[in-house]
Design a protein around this motif. Sequence first.
Motif, mmCIF file in Angstrom:
data_model
loop_
_atom_site.group_PDB
_atom_site.id
_atom_site.type_symbol
_atom_site.label_atom_id
_atom_site.label_comp_id
_atom_site.label_asym_id
_atom_site.label_seq_id
_atom_site.Cartn_x
_atom_site.Cartn_y
_atom_site.Cartn_z
ATOM 1 N N ASP A 39 0.830 -1.225 0.000
ATOM 2 C CA ASP A 39 0.000 0.000 0.000
ATOM 3 C C ASP A 39 0.857 1.265 0.000
ATOM 4 O O ASP A 39 0.433 2.312 -0.476
ATOM 5 C CB ASP A 39 -0.916 -0.009 1.231
ATOM 6 C CG ASP A 39 -1.955 -1.143 1.161
ATOM 7 O OD1 ASP A 39 -2.274 -1.523 0.009
ATOM 8 O OD2 ASP A 39 -2.425 -1.576 2.211
ATOM 9 N N ARG A 40 2.068 1.143 0.502
ATOM 10 C CA ARG A 40 2.947 2.328 0.603
ATOM 11 C C ARG A 40 3.272 2.875 -0.786
ATOM 12 O O ARG A 40 3.261 4.070 -1.004
ATOM 13 C CB ARG A 40 4.239 1.914 1.304
ATOM 14 C CG ARG A 40 5.244 3.067 1.466
ATOM 15 C CD ARG A 40 4.790 3.950 2.637
ATOM 16 N NE ARG A 40 5.768 4.979 2.899
ATOM 17 C CZ ARG A 40 5.841 6.125 2.285
ATOM 18 N NH1 ARG A 40 4.987 6.397 1.332
ATOM 19 N NH2 ARG A 40 6.733 7.018 2.623
ATOM 20 N N GLY A 41 3.483 2.011 -1.723
ATOM 21 C CA GLY A 41 3.807 2.477 -3.082
ATOM 22 C C GLY A 41 2.634 3.137 -3.751
ATOM 23 O O GLY A 41 2.785 4.112 -4.486
ATOM 24 N N ALA A 42 1.472 2.610 -3.539
ATOM 25 C CA ALA A 42 0.290 3.188 -4.189
ATOM 26 C C ALA A 42 -0.061 4.561 -3.653
ATOM 27 O O ALA A 42 -0.697 5.392 -4.326
ATOM 28 C CB ALA A 42 -0.892 2.238 -3.995
ATOM 29 N N LEU A 43 0.347 4.857 -2.426
ATOM 30 C CA LEU A 43 0.011 6.152 -1.798
ATOM 31 C C LEU A 43 1.102 7.204 -1.993
ATOM 32 O O LEU A 43 0.981 8.336 -1.504
ATOM 33 C CB LEU A 43 -0.236 5.927 -0.297
ATOM 34 C CG LEU A 43 -1.462 5.073 0.075
ATOM 35 C CD1 LEU A 43 -1.452 4.783 1.564
ATOM 36 C CD2 LEU A 43 -2.734 5.771 -0.335
ATOM 37 N N ALA A 44 2.160 6.858 -2.694
ATOM 38 C CA ALA A 44 3.296 7.802 -2.830
ATOM 39 C C ALA A 44 2.876 9.114 -3.488
ATOM 40 O O ALA A 44 3.237 10.215 -3.054
ATOM 41 C CB ALA A 44 4.408 7.148 -3.641
ATOM 42 N N ASP A 45 2.114 9.004 -4.585
ATOM 43 C CA ASP A 45 1.688 10.234 -5.301
ATOM 44 C C ASP A 45 0.800 11.087 -4.414
ATOM 45 O O ASP A 45 0.874 12.330 -4.418
ATOM 46 C CB ASP A 45 0.954 9.846 -6.590
ATOM 47 C CG ASP A 45 1.884 9.256 -7.631
ATOM 48 O OD1 ASP A 45 3.115 9.454 -7.505
ATOM 49 O OD2 ASP A 45 1.393 8.634 -8.593
ATOM 50 N N ILE A 46 -0.082 10.406 -3.635
ATOM 51 C CA ILE A 46 -0.996 11.152 -2.753
ATOM 52 C C ILE A 46 -0.199 11.890 -1.692
ATOM 53 O O ILE A 46 -0.457 13.058 -1.378
ATOM 54 C CB ILE A 46 -2.011 10.198 -2.123
ATOM 55 C CG1 ILE A 46 -2.898 9.593 -3.226
ATOM 56 C CG2 ILE A 46 -2.854 10.907 -1.082
ATOM 57 C CD1 ILE A 46 -3.822 8.509 -2.723
ATOM 58 N N LEU A 47 0.795 11.218 -1.132
ATOM 59 C CA LEU A 47 1.621 11.855 -0.102
ATOM 60 C C LEU A 47 2.386 13.053 -0.694
ATOM 61 O O LEU A 47 2.562 14.091 -0.018
ATOM 62 C CB LEU A 47 2.615 10.830 0.460
ATOM 63 C CG LEU A 47 2.015 9.799 1.443
ATOM 64 C CD1 LEU A 47 3.004 8.675 1.721
ATOM 65 C CD2 LEU A 47 1.609 10.491 2.734
ATOM 66 N N SER A 48 2.805 12.928 -1.969
ATOM 67 C CA SER A 48 3.489 14.053 -2.625
ATOM 68 C C SER A 48 2.559 15.254 -2.762
ATOM 69 O O SER A 48 2.940 16.392 -2.500
ATOM 70 C CB SER A 48 3.991 13.618 -3.996
ATOM 71 O OG SER A 48 4.599 14.716 -4.667
ATOM 72 N N MET A 49 1.294 15.007 -3.190
ATOM 73 C CA MET A 49 0.328 16.099 -3.338
ATOM 74 C C MET A 49 0.015 16.732 -1.998
ATOM 75 O O MET A 49 -0.106 17.962 -1.875
ATOM 76 C CB MET A 49 -0.943 15.578 -3.999
ATOM 77 C CG MET A 49 -0.771 15.285 -5.488
ATOM 78 S SD MET A 49 -2.316 14.860 -6.295
ATOM 79 C CE MET A 49 -2.573 13.219 -5.658
ATOM 80 N N LEU A 50 -0.105 15.920 -0.949
ATOM 81 C CA LEU A 50 -0.372 16.470 0.394
ATOM 82 C C LEU A 50 0.808 17.319 0.862
ATOM 83 O O LEU A 50 0.636 18.361 1.517
ATOM 84 C CB LEU A 50 -0.643 15.335 1.375
ATOM 85 C CG LEU A 50 -1.996 14.612 1.200
ATOM 86 C CD1 LEU A 50 -2.063 13.384 2.107
ATOM 87 C CD2 LEU A 50 -3.144 15.565 1.510
ATOM 88 N N GLY A 51 2.031 16.902 0.519
ATOM 89 C CA GLY A 51 3.208 17.708 0.874
ATOM 90 C C GLY A 51 3.196 19.044 0.187
ATOM 91 O O GLY A 51 3.504 20.088 0.786
#
Length: 557
Positions: A258-270
């Motif tokens: 799941d960590r890989g799939a959420l990488a883009d989301i975490l980038s946008m939140l940053g």
Amino acid sequence: MLVQLAIRDFAIVDSLDLELHGGMTAITGETGAGKSILLGALGLCLGERADAGSVRHGAERADLSARFDIAALPEAGAWLAERELAADECLLRRVVTASGRSKAWINGQPATVADLKALGDHLIEIHGQHAHQALLREETHLRMLDDFAGHSAEVTSLSALYRDWQDKRRRLKRLSEDGEEIQARRQLLRYQVEELDQLALGENELKALEEEQESLAHAEETLREAQFAAECCDNDEAGALHLLNQAVLRLEPLPGSDRGALADILSMLGDARIQVEEASRELHRFAEHTELDPERLAWVEDRLGEVHRIARKHHVMPEELCGLHQRLRQELDGLEGGEHDLETLTTELQALRDQWRQKARGIAEARREAASRFGNAVQEQLAFLAMGKASFKVEVENRETPAPNGLDAVRFLISANPGQPPRPLAKVASGGELSRISLAIQVVAATHSTIPSLVFDEVDVGVSGATAEIVGQLLRRLGESGQVMTVTHLPQVAAQAHQHLHIEKQADADTTLTRMALLDSAGRVRELARMLGGVTLSDRTLAHAREMLDASQHPTH
């Protein structure tokens, strides 16, 4: 000098080409032969009035031309040069139609009748058979005295000064009559311009004031909302930044796949967290620099209120006030200049009046000096004309009312008999005396003329015998320094001429025509014999004519 006169279909002349020369030319012929036709044609070329009766019966138009040599006429040359008509010669042409309409040309270029008259004044002088009638008018006396004195140019200059003086006087009168109305308008404009000067509205100030008023009027609300927005961004418990941090903290620990799939989301939140942090800092900075300034707001609103008040007062939109201010200032400057013009005109008027009077006094002195010389010259000619006991005087009298030609009234006075005081010509001279007086005056005037071509039309009417011979001698003397043409009925005058033109009328059943010819010596003898009164030319009459001609052409003194 007139060198050629060409006549086509004029009066009873079908075609005539006349070559003319210097000296004295006599023009003779029986009564009704058409001597006046020659002068009539010349007069039309010089701008006299034309009518349909000038055209020969049955012809469509009369065509007349006069050619002048202007080598000795600088004023005529200057007149032509000013109008780009300069040439070595001057050709005047006039065409008159059977309907009475006419056209004119000068050196081949269309011209007006007024042009012909103006130029003709520089080309030739015509002394008509009725000149003695003009001598009964005092304005003629003044003009002749001025011509004799040689100061016609000064009189012309004086007249120009008079016109300028009178023009300024009329302008000053108009300004004075309009003064009250103009003064009232000037006072109103001064008040209006002063009010707009005090307002001193800048070119783009209105727009800046409106924008500043809008900003100041909403400053408190803007500050409150900016502070609220900042609180929404960075509140410790419920702010957007706190919530973004919580979201990141929750997603980052997630395991494995799941960590890989959420990488883009975490980038946008940053990225969102960075944007919110920047927005928060800008909101705080904006709030820190936003001041509440009720005094400035009050001043701006008062300033706008004054602008709108004055705009309403002048019935214009506020944005039109600057243009109005400029227009009112220009009008006021113009009226202030008019006030200055009034003062300037008053000064100029006084200067012109003084200048005119000074020049008029100078001309008056010259006229008085010339009057004595003119009177003596005419007296001398009267003695030649068997009026030696007559007394001729030129009177120059000062008058109070200024006129274009000065302050002088000029009168020719004559006493025909010893012991009688000189009186105006019209009151004392008989017909015969007036003819001789007129001739004496014209001879003196012609002697001092700057125009070398002179025409005398039967000016010898009323004289005869020895006096007629003297008249001929006077005219011949004038011709020796120029060109003199004289229409005469007197053989004593015709005999004195350097050349002799004869005019005769030829008639048949259908037409009547005038012919003209330059006479040779034999022809002159026959014509003089006819003029001496011989219906039949006897040997005695011819001998008398030949003797008269020989004596005139070869004087012993």
